[in-house]
Design an enzyme around this catalytic site. Structure first.
Site, PDB file in Angstrom:
ATOM      1  N   GLU A  21       4.593   3.452  -6.783  1.00 58.16           N
ATOM      2  CA  GLU A  21       3.106   3.780  -7.415  1.00 58.16           C
ATOM      3  C   GLU A  21       2.874   5.328  -7.717  1.00 58.16           C
ATOM      4  OE1 GLU A  21       1.589   1.554  -8.773  1.00 58.16           O
ATOM      5  OE2 GLU A  21       1.276  -0.229  -7.636  1.00 58.16           O
ATOM      6  N   SER A  44       9.277   4.085  -0.567  1.00 58.63           N
ATOM      7  CA  SER A  44       9.265   2.651  -1.018  1.00 58.63           C
ATOM      8  C   SER A  44       9.742   1.416  -0.037  1.00 58.63           C
ATOM      9  CB  SER A  44       9.946   2.368  -2.491  1.00 58.63           C
ATOM     10  OG  SER A  44      10.038   1.166  -2.889  1.00 58.63           O
ATOM     11  N   GLY A  45       8.748   0.621   0.353  1.00 61.55           N
ATOM     12  CA  GLY A  45       9.244  -0.592   0.966  1.00 61.55           C
ATOM     13  C   GLY A  45       9.831  -0.425   2.490  1.00 61.55           C
ATOM     14  N   HIS A 102      -4.506  -2.563   0.529  1.00 65.38           N
ATOM     15  CA  HIS A 102      -4.494  -4.043   0.187  1.00 65.38           C
ATOM     16  C   HIS A 102      -5.352  -4.646   1.256  1.00 65.38           C
ATOM     17  CE1 HIS A 102      -0.906  -4.451  -2.784  1.00 65.38           C
ATOM     18  NE2 HIS A 102      -1.005  -3.414  -2.411  1.00 65.38           N
ATOM     19  N   HIS A 142      -5.058  -6.913  -7.569  1.00 62.76           N
ATOM     20  CA  HIS A 142      -3.892  -6.133  -6.902  1.00 62.76           C
ATOM     21  C   HIS A 142      -4.349  -5.464  -5.427  1.00 62.76           C
ATOM     22  CE1 HIS A 142      -0.609  -2.871  -7.479  1.00 62.76           C
ATOM     23  NE2 HIS A 142      -0.856  -3.255  -6.245  1.00 62.76           N
ATOM     24  N   GLY A 154       0.805  -1.085  -0.061  1.00 65.67           N
ATOM     25  CA  GLY A 154      -0.092   0.038  -0.160  1.00 65.67           C
ATOM     26  C   GLY A 154       0.941   1.191   0.208  1.00 65.67           C
ATOM     27  N   ASN A 155       0.437   2.222  -0.242  1.00 67.45           N
ATOM     28  CA  ASN A 155       0.847   3.770  -0.551  1.00 67.45           C
ATOM     29  C   ASN A 155       0.083   4.685  -0.143  1.00 67.45           C
ATOM     30  OD1 ASN A 155       0.190   3.484  -3.225  1.00 67.45           O
ATOM     31  ND2 ASN A 155       1.876   1.876  -3.094  1.00 67.45           N
ATOM     32  N   HIS A 168      -3.824   3.937  -1.608  1.00 65.93           N
ATOM     33  CA  HIS A 168      -3.666   2.516  -2.127  1.00 65.93           C
ATOM     34  C   HIS A 168      -3.602   1.573  -1.081  1.00 65.93           C
ATOM     35  CE1 HIS A 168      -2.896  -0.818  -4.226  1.00 65.93           C
ATOM     36  NE2 HIS A 168      -1.472  -0.828  -4.471  1.00 65.93           N
TER      37      HIS A 168
END
Length: 215
Positions: free
Chosen positions: A73, A42-43, A94, A157, A25-26, A92
């Protein structure tokens, strides 16, 4: 407004609310005055992210501040802001039940009052799986959102939820997940949603916009 702090706090909120797992997610927010976009890195686990880790870009993803790699993203987030002037926050997720329907490639209709009032349109799923971070995914997400929906599904996704501000984006994400869970349970019990007439959907949306709550 300290947008970096907002992103840090929102990342923790998303992780703790069950809207995502691990580092997936982001989140992003747009400053409507400068048009700068603040994004999660990221990550990184959400409980390790500090204000110094937040990445700032322009509306085309060019980094203007920050030493971390932004979320993969980033193209999707900035595409939303370019396409929808009414949107200033993107999440975003999940989350479990909405991702069930994303995995099925199925839309989620406005089957309950909250969805009709706040998601503003059918939650459409993109036609097929696209590579994360790709222009194809960005284009598909923008097409699925359209001009008024506050969420869409990313095929196989997750979900993309938007709002006029961060609180609005979280409302979209929460209502989407609740609606998806209800739809799953209706279908699991061999039922069919009754549906809400279009004229009543429009009435409720106008009511929420113009009359609901304290002025």
């Amino acid at each position: 407004m300290n947008y970096k702090k907002l992103i840090v706090e929102s990342g923790l909120r998303m992780a703790e609310s069950g809207l995502t797992v691990s580092t997936y997610g982001n989140i992003s927010v747009r400053d409507p005055e400068t048009q700068l976009v603040y994004l999660t890195p990221s990550g990184m686990p959400y409980n390790t992210i500090g204000e110094e880790d937040i990445v700032v870009t322009d509306l085309f993803g060019n980094i203007v501040d920050g030493h971390r790699k932004p979320t993969v993203e980033t193209p999707m987030h900035t595409a939303v802001f370019r396409a929808r002037e009414d949107i200033n926050a993107v999440i975003h997720t999940h989350a479990l039940y909405s991702t069930v329907f994303a995995a099925k490639g199925e839309d989620i209709p406005m089957i309950i009052d909250e969805a009709a009032q706040l998601l503003c349109d059918v939650v459409r799923c993109t036609p097929k799986h696209e590579i994360p971070g790709s222009d194809a995914l960005s284009d598909a997400a923008i097409a699925a959102l359209g001009k008024k929906a506050m969420a869409c599904l990313l095929n196989s996704h997750g979900a993309l939820c938007v709002g006029r501000d961060m609180e609005g984006a979280f409302t979209s994400a929460t209502i989407l997940e609740m609606t998806a869970q209800i739809l799953y349970m209706v279908e699991a019990s061999h039922g069919t949603p009754c549906g809400i007439p279009d004229e009543e959907v429009q009435f409720m949306q106008d009511f929420v916009k113009n009359s609901y709550g304290q002025r």
